[in-house]
Design a protein around this motif. Structure first.
Motif, PDB file in Angstrom:
ATOM      1  N   HIS A 181       0.860  -1.174   0.000  1.00  0.00           N
ATOM      2  CA  HIS A 181       0.000   0.000   0.000  1.00  0.00           C
ATOM      3  C   HIS A 181       0.899   1.228   0.000  1.00  0.00           C
ATOM      4  N   VAL A 182       0.347   2.393  -0.379  1.00  0.00           N
ATOM      5  CA  VAL A 182       1.147   3.609  -0.478  1.00  0.00           C
ATOM      6  C   VAL A 182       0.476   4.750   0.273  1.00  0.00           C
ATOM      7  N   ILE A 183       1.261   5.406   1.109  1.00  0.00           N
ATOM      8  CA  ILE A 183       0.870   6.662   1.743  1.00  0.00           C
ATOM      9  C   ILE A 183       1.753   7.736   1.130  1.00  0.00           C
ATOM     10  N   SER A 184       1.146   8.666   0.393  1.00  0.00           N
ATOM     11  CA  SER A 184       1.922   9.640  -0.373  1.00  0.00           C
ATOM     12  C   SER A 184       1.660  11.055   0.115  1.00  0.00           C
ATOM     13  N   ASP A 185       2.724  11.825   0.202  1.00  0.00           N
ATOM     14  CA  ASP A 185       2.556  13.255   0.410  1.00  0.00           C
ATOM     15  C   ASP A 185       1.878  13.844  -0.816  1.00  0.00           C
ATOM     16  N   LYS A 186       1.327  15.038  -0.671  1.00  0.00           N
ATOM     17  CA  LYS A 186       0.785  15.703  -1.847  1.00  0.00           C
ATOM     18  C   LYS A 186       1.871  16.564  -2.466  1.00  0.00           C
ATOM     19  N   PRO A 187       1.862  16.782  -3.784  1.00  0.00           N
ATOM     20  CA  PRO A 187       0.941  16.177  -4.743  1.00  0.00           C
ATOM     21  C   PRO A 187       1.276  14.719  -5.002  1.00  0.00           C
ATOM     22  N   LEU A 188       0.251  13.933  -5.262  1.00  0.00           N
ATOM     23  CA  LEU A 188       0.453  12.520  -5.579  1.00  0.00           C
ATOM     24  C   LEU A 188       1.326  12.365  -6.812  1.00  0.00           C
ATOM     25  N   CYS A 189       1.157  13.253  -7.783  1.00  0.00           N
ATOM     26  CA  CYS A 189       1.895  13.188  -9.041  1.00  0.00           C
ATOM     27  C   CYS A 189       1.760  14.537  -9.726  1.00  0.00           C
ATOM     28  N   THR A 190       2.395  14.676 -10.879  1.00  0.00           N
ATOM     29  CA  THR A 190       2.436  15.988 -11.523  1.00  0.00           C
ATOM     30  C   THR A 190       1.826  16.027 -12.920  1.00  0.00           C
ATOM     31  N   THR A 191       1.341  14.901 -13.434  1.00  0.00           N
ATOM     32  CA  THR A 191       0.684  14.900 -14.743  1.00  0.00           C
ATOM     33  C   THR A 191      -0.572  14.049 -14.704  1.00  0.00           C
ATOM     34  N   LEU A 192      -1.470  14.319 -15.629  1.00  0.00           N
ATOM     35  CA  LEU A 192      -2.689  13.522 -15.734  1.00  0.00           C
ATOM     36  C   LEU A 192      -2.381  12.101 -16.187  1.00  0.00           C
ATOM     37  N   ASP A 193      -1.355  11.904 -16.993  1.00  0.00           N
ATOM     38  CA  ASP A 193      -0.952  10.549 -17.372  1.00  0.00           C
ATOM     39  C   ASP A 193      -0.502   9.761 -16.141  1.00  0.00           C
ATOM     40  N   ASP A 194       0.167  10.437 -15.210  1.00  0.00           N
ATOM     41  CA  ASP A 194       0.558   9.781 -13.964  1.00  0.00           C
ATOM     42  C   ASP A 194      -0.671   9.279 -13.199  1.00  0.00           C
ATOM     43  N   VAL A 195      -1.716  10.098 -13.158  1.00  0.00           N
ATOM     44  CA  VAL A 195      -2.941   9.708 -12.459  1.00  0.00           C
ATOM     45  C   VAL A 195      -3.486   8.411 -13.053  1.00  0.00           C
ATOM     46  N   VAL A 196      -3.544   8.341 -14.359  1.00  0.00           N
ATOM     47  CA  VAL A 196      -4.060   7.143 -15.029  1.00  0.00           C
ATOM     48  C   VAL A 196      -3.198   5.933 -14.701  1.00  0.00           C
ATOM     49  N   ALA A 197      -1.879   6.099 -14.743  1.00  0.00           N
ATOM     50  CA  ALA A 197      -0.983   4.980 -14.458  1.00  0.00           C
ATOM     51  C   ALA A 197      -1.176   4.470 -13.040  1.00  0.00           C
ATOM     52  N   ILE A 198      -1.356   5.362 -12.095  1.00  0.00           N
ATOM     53  CA  ILE A 198      -1.570   4.955 -10.703  1.00  0.00           C
ATOM     54  C   ILE A 198      -2.910   4.244 -10.557  1.00  0.00           C
ATOM     55  N   GLU A 199      -3.947   4.799 -11.173  1.00  0.00           N
ATOM     56  CA  GLU A 199      -5.261   4.144 -11.132  1.00  0.00           C
ATOM     57  C   GLU A 199      -5.183   2.718 -11.677  1.00  0.00           C
ATOM     58  N   GLU A 200      -4.530   2.554 -12.792  1.00  0.00           N
ATOM     59  CA  GLU A 200      -4.452   1.232 -13.424  1.00  0.00           C
ATOM     60  C   GLU A 200      -3.703   0.249 -12.533  1.00  0.00           C
ATOM     61  N   GLU A 201      -2.651   0.710 -11.869  1.00  0.00           N
ATOM     62  CA  GLU A 201      -1.879  -0.190 -11.018  1.00  0.00           C
ATOM     63  C   GLU A 201      -2.651  -0.560  -9.755  1.00  0.00           C
ATOM     64  N   VAL A 202      -3.412   0.378  -9.216  1.00  0.00           N
ATOM     65  CA  VAL A 202      -4.283   0.063  -8.077  1.00  0.00           C
ATOM     66  C   VAL A 202      -5.295  -1.011  -8.467  1.00  0.00           C
ATOM     67  N   GLU A 203      -5.901  -0.840  -9.641  1.00  0.00           N
ATOM     68  CA  GLU A 203      -6.886  -1.817 -10.111  1.00  0.00           C
ATOM     69  C   GLU A 203      -6.252  -3.192 -10.306  1.00  0.00           C
ATOM     70  N   ARG A 204      -5.036  -3.206 -10.811  1.00  0.00           N
ATOM     71  CA  ARG A 204      -4.378  -4.485 -11.096  1.00  0.00           C
ATOM     72  C   ARG A 204      -3.930  -5.196  -9.833  1.00  0.00           C
TER      73      ARG A 204
END
Length: 327
Positions: free
Chosen positions: A87-110
């Motif tokens: 599991h990941v506890i991240s400081d903000k910002p979680l990431c700096t691009t919208l592509d990063d958001v998608v990549a993180i979402e996909e990995e959480v789902e997987r």
């Protein structure tokens, strides 16, 4: 014991994770950061520090990873930690691009693991008291939110990456995330629009960087404005006068986080300062969730949603304030 690794230690918020370890069945199994000075500053005696987070993950097999590194490199750490089964506890910002958001979402789902962003304003006594008032109906239906997030820049204390697009990202993708998260949580909205403005003032020493901006957020039936900047006076006694006004159909509440004050007035009661109860430490709920085998209150969905909306506002600002839809 729950095995904890800290991957990236570029910000003083690293203490949020390290200080929480004494409050539960947690063992710090290692740290990592490309910067030797960060490794030396934050790694406790007897704990091994690595230059590469991938070496850390392979060697320690952590249950949870705290990601507090350079903003632009944070998404890679989060994705690699999820792939490693943590599991990941991240400081903000979680990431700096919208592509990063998608990549993180996909990995959480997987992987079935969760990601929780440290949004410490949620746990402040002022915020908890305001949420109780809203839940009790004292303010009626929430209609408007106005927030301000000023910060001292103190440029001599900032590392060089902080003033670059690759390292820092965008102003509106960073500072407003806390307030965006609160608007989404308080409104319960599932869709809306956002637009942002962050004009680049003449800063010849930092040509890639904006020091001020604002966004307009529609969250269901709630309209919110969030102003954020790095030009708060250096001589101030607080790092920033963080405030938020909640306007409901029956009353208004003014949250003043810097002064620990919640000032309220309603149609049928003269103004008063609402008594405050205890708050929570910034990562208390997230680490307690690991120990209890549950997802934190700041869920993956909440973390991703607030991050996406803030980054859409940043993209809007780069395109003259165009309206961006979110859902």
């Amino acid at each position: 014991m729950i095995r904890v690794a800290v991957a990236g230690m570029a910000h003083p918020h690293t203490a949020y994770a390290l200080d929480e370890l004494e409050h539960g069945p947690f063992q710090l199994v290692g740290t990592s950061d490309p910067d030797p000075a960060a490794r030396e500053r934050w790694t406790p005696p007897g704990v091994r520090a690595y230059a590469d987070h991938r070496e850390l993950l392979a060697a320690t097999e952590p249950d949870v990873v705290a990601a507090f590194g350079v903003y632009g490199g944070r998404a890679a750490v989060v994705v690699d930690a999820l792939r490693a089964g943590a599991h990941v506890i991240s400081d903000k910002p979680l990431c700096t691009t919208l592509d990063d958001v998608v990549a993180i979402e996909e990995e959480v789902e997987r992987t079935g693991r969760w990601v929780s962003v440290v949004l410490e304003k949620r746990w402040h006594p002022v915020t908890l008291a305001a949420r109780r008032l809203l839940a009790a109906g004292a303010l009626g239906d929430l209609a408007l939110v106005a927030a301000t997030g000023p910060h001292k820049l103190l440029p001599d204390t900032r590392p060089s990456w902080f003033f670059t697009r690759d390292g820092y990202g965008d102003l509106l993708g960073d500072l407003p995330v806390h307030d965006v998260d609160l608007v989404l949580a308080l409104s319960g909205a599932a869709s809306g629009t956002v637009s942002g403005l962050a004009p680049r003032r003449p800063l010849p020493e930092h040509p890639e960087w904006s020091d001020s901006g604002a966004l307009l957020l529609a969250a269901g039936e709630v309209t919110a404005t969030v102003e954020a900047h790095w030009v708060w006076p250096a001589a101030s006694d607080v790092h920033g006068r963080y405030r938020m006004r909640l306007t409901g159909t029956l009353g208004t509440a003014e949250l003043d986080w810097a002064r620990d004050r919640l000032h309220v007035v309603t149609h049928d009661r003269a103004s008063w300062d609402e008594p405050l109860g205890p708050g929570l430490r910034p990562t208390q709920d997230a680490f307690a969730a690991v120990a209890a085998g549950r997802e934190p209150e700041v869920t993956t969905a909440a973390s991703v949603r607030a991050s996406r909306v803030a980054l859409l506002a940043a993209r809007s600002a780069r395109h003259g304030g165009r309206v961006e839809a979110w859902a």
